[in-house]
Design an enzyme around this catalytic site. Structure first.
Site, mmCIF file in Angstrom:
data_model
loop_
_atom_site.group_PDB
_atom_site.id
_atom_site.type_symbol
_atom_site.label_atom_id
_atom_site.label_comp_id
_atom_site.label_asym_id
_atom_site.label_seq_id
_atom_site.Cartn_x
_atom_site.Cartn_y
_atom_site.Cartn_z
ATOM 1 N N ASN A 90 1.149 -1.109 -0.299
ATOM 2 C CA ASN A 90 -0.282 -0.473 -0.186
ATOM 3 C C ASN A 90 0.937 1.620 -0.219
ATOM 4 O O ASN A 90 0.768 1.820 -0.603
ATOM 5 C CB ASN A 90 -0.619 -0.129 1.618
ATOM 6 C CG ASN A 90 -2.479 -0.698 1.017
ATOM 7 O OD1 ASN A 90 -2.706 -0.425 0.290
ATOM 8 N ND2 ASN A 90 -2.279 -1.812 1.478
ATOM 9 N N LYS A 168 2.799 -2.235 15.259
ATOM 10 C CA LYS A 168 2.329 -2.028 16.398
ATOM 11 C C LYS A 168 0.909 -0.660 17.124
ATOM 12 O O LYS A 168 0.598 0.020 15.005
ATOM 13 C CB LYS A 168 3.586 -0.993 16.678
ATOM 14 C CG LYS A 168 5.032 -1.666 16.651
ATOM 15 C CD LYS A 168 4.742 -3.070 17.652
ATOM 16 C CE LYS A 168 6.042 -3.655 17.946
ATOM 17 N NZ LYS A 168 6.525 -4.968 18.703
ATOM 18 N N ILE A 170 -0.841 2.366 18.010
ATOM 19 C CA ILE A 170 0.321 3.742 17.700
ATOM 20 C C ILE A 170 0.470 4.782 19.512
ATOM 21 O O ILE A 170 -1.343 4.420 20.113
ATOM 22 C CB ILE A 170 -0.578 4.798 16.698
ATOM 23 C CG1 ILE A 170 0.109 4.516 15.802
ATOM 24 C CG2 ILE A 170 -0.053 6.115 16.989
ATOM 25 C CD1 ILE A 170 1.238 4.510 15.050
ATOM 26 N N ASN A 184 -6.194 4.860 9.198
ATOM 27 C CA ASN A 184 -5.057 3.316 9.130
ATOM 28 C C ASN A 184 -6.195 2.576 8.384
ATOM 29 O O ASN A 184 -7.220 2.904 7.946
ATOM 30 C CB ASN A 184 -5.084 2.897 10.265
ATOM 31 C CG ASN A 184 -4.549 0.739 10.413
ATOM 32 O OD1 ASN A 184 -3.591 0.951 9.859
ATOM 33 N ND2 ASN A 184 -5.592 0.375 11.208
ATOM 34 N N HIS A 186 -7.357 -1.318 7.327
ATOM 35 C CA HIS A 186 -7.827 -3.019 7.959
ATOM 36 C C HIS A 186 -7.920 -3.454 7.282
ATOM 37 O O HIS A 186 -9.066 -3.538 6.020
ATOM 38 C CB HIS A 186 -8.070 -2.602 8.833
ATOM 39 C CG HIS A 186 -9.041 -3.829 9.767
ATOM 40 N ND1 HIS A 186 -7.977 -4.400 10.400
ATOM 41 C CD2 HIS A 186 -10.089 -4.828 9.920
ATOM 42 C CE1 HIS A 186 -7.871 -5.454 11.219
ATOM 43 N NE2 HIS A 186 -9.399 -5.529 9.842
ATOM 44 N N ASP A 227 -7.799 -0.351 16.178
ATOM 45 C CA ASP A 227 -9.324 -1.046 15.268
ATOM 46 C C ASP A 227 -10.571 -0.425 15.680
ATOM 47 O O ASP A 227 -11.861 -0.833 14.876
ATOM 48 C CB ASP A 227 -9.620 -2.241 13.975
ATOM 49 C CG ASP A 227 -8.264 -2.442 13.594
ATOM 50 O OD1 ASP A 227 -7.209 -1.795 13.613
ATOM 51 O OD2 ASP A 227 -7.939 -3.567 13.726
ATOM 52 N N GLU A 256 -7.770 -2.840 -1.539
ATOM 53 C CA GLU A 256 -7.145 -1.670 -0.601
ATOM 54 C C GLU A 256 -6.113 -0.696 -1.737
ATOM 55 O O GLU A 256 -5.773 -0.027 -1.559
ATOM 56 C CB GLU A 256 -6.403 -2.583 0.282
ATOM 57 C CG GLU A 256 -6.472 -3.177 1.458
ATOM 58 C CD GLU A 256 -5.438 -4.296 2.317
ATOM 59 O OE1 GLU A 256 -4.250 -3.237 2.644
ATOM 60 O OE2 GLU A 256 -5.652 -5.431 2.520
#
Length: 292
Positions: A90, A168, A170, A184, A186, A227, A256
Site C-alpha cells: 500500500n 504496533k 500508536i 489506518n 484494515h 481498529d 486496498e
C-alpha cells in the site's frame, strides 16, 4: 462484479493544523435534497447512479455546514509519513500516486518497526528517509521514543500519518499530537473482524469461518485502541463459496491498493466535507455534486 461504496465519518482538524479552515472561508453548503449518489466499480468501468427527488423516502440527509477549504486556490501539496511493518505494498501504491500526480502530496518519511522489511528497502531505494519506531528492546539505540518521533514528524512538516500494514499500537501521545490526521487501513469491514491480534491472514480466516458474505478494506481514523477509530471509507468484496483465506486476501488487497490511493488523494485535495450531524463525506473530484 464487485460493488464499491465509500462511507465517511467525522473529520476534524487541530487548531494549529495548516489545513484548518479560515473562519472567513467557511460557507454553508446545501446539496440537492432527496438525492442519493452511489458509486459502483467493476473491473471494466465505474459509473454513478443518482436517485432523484421522485424517491421521496431517500434523502441525502442534513445539509453540509462546513468544508475543508472554501477558497478556489489549488491546495498545496501535503507531506505524508507512512508507517509499515512488512513489504509495504500500500505504501508503494501511495508513493506511485504521488509520483504520477494522482495524489497531491509527497511521502517525506517512512517509519517502521522492522528496519530490514521490504517497505524500508523500497523507501531507501527511492530516497525516502527511514525511521525506526518504537525503540527495539535489544537495540534501543536504533529506534525513537514517542516524543522523539513527534519532534521529527513536526520537523518535516508532516500533514498526515498513514498506517499501511503497521502492526504496533500508536502511542497516545502521537494520537493526541495529530488528531484526525492519522489513518489506518484494515483488511475487513470494521467494526467486524478487528482488534488486537486480528491482522493479516488471521482476519481472512475469521471472515470465512464466520460465514460472512462480504469482506473488504476499511480506512479509519486512528485512536488509542486497535481498529476502533471512526470509519472514513470502505469497499465491499464478495466472499466466494469456496474461498481460501489466501484467495480472499488477494482480492481484498487489490481493493486496498485502489481505496487507499483514492482516499489519500481526496484528503490531499481537501475534498473532505462534513454534515451538521457529524458525518463526513468525500466529494467526488469528477462531479462535485456527488459525495461518498
Amino acid at each position: 462484479m464487485e460493488s464499491r461504496v465509500l462511507f465517511s465519518s467525522q473529520f476534524n482538524f487541530p487548531v494549529n493544523s495548516p489545513l484548518k479552515t479560515r473562519e472567513t472561508s467557511i460557507a454553508p453548503f446545501t446539496p440537492p435534497r432527496n438525492v442519493l449518489s452511489l458509486s459502483f466499480r467493476s473491473p471494466a468501468d465505474r459509473f454513478a447512479v443518482r436517485i432523484g427527488p421522485l424517491v421521496k423516502a431517500v434523502s441525502f440527509g442534513p445539509k453540509i455546514v462546513a468544508e475543508v477549504d472554501g477558497s478556489r486556490d489549488e491546495p498545496r501539496r501535503k507531506k505524508l509519513a507512512v508507517f509499515v511493518s512488512g513489504g509495504g505494498s500500500n505504501f508503494r501504491k501511495i508513493h506511485e500516486g504521488c509520483s504520477d500526480g494522482s495524489v497531491n502530496g509527497d511521502v517525506v518519511l517512512l517509519v517502521t518497526n522492522k528496519k530490514d522489511c521490504g517497505g524500508a528497502e523500497y523507501a531507501t531505494s527511492n530516497g525516502i528517509p527511514v525511521l525506526v519506531f518504537p525503540k527495539a528492546k535489544r537495540e534501543p539505540s536504533d529506534g525513537l521514543s514517542p516524543s522523539e518521533l513527534e519532534d521529527v514528524l513536526r520537523k518535516y512538516g508532516v500533514d498526515f500519518v498513514l498506517l499501511a500494514g503497521y502492526l504496533k499500537l500508536i502511542p497516545v501521545e502521537l494520537v493526541q499530537a495529530f488528531p484526525k490526521r492519522i489513518l489506518n487501513i484494515h483488511p475487513a469491514l470494521l467494526p467486524a473482524f478487528g482488534g488486537k491480534g486480528l491482522y493479516g491472514i488471521r482476519v481472512h480466516k475469521a471472515v470465512l469461518e464466520s460465514g460472512a458474505r462480504y469482506s473488504g478494506p476499511t480506512i479509519h481514523f486512528v485512536d488509542e485502541e486497535y481498529d476502533t477509530g471512526q470509519i472514513l471509507a470502505q469497499s465491499a468484496v464478495r466472499v466466494i463459496a469456496n474461498d481460501t483465506p489466501e484467495e480472499l486476501a488477494k482480492r481484498v488487497l487489490h481493493e486496498e491498493h485502489k481505496l487507499y490511493v483514492e482516499v489519500v488523494a481526496a484528503i490531499c485535495e481537501e475534498r473532505i466535507k462534513w454534515r451538521e450531524d457529524g458525518v463526513s463525506l468525500i466529494q467526488s473530484k469528477e462531479n462535485p455534486d456527488e459525495y461518498y
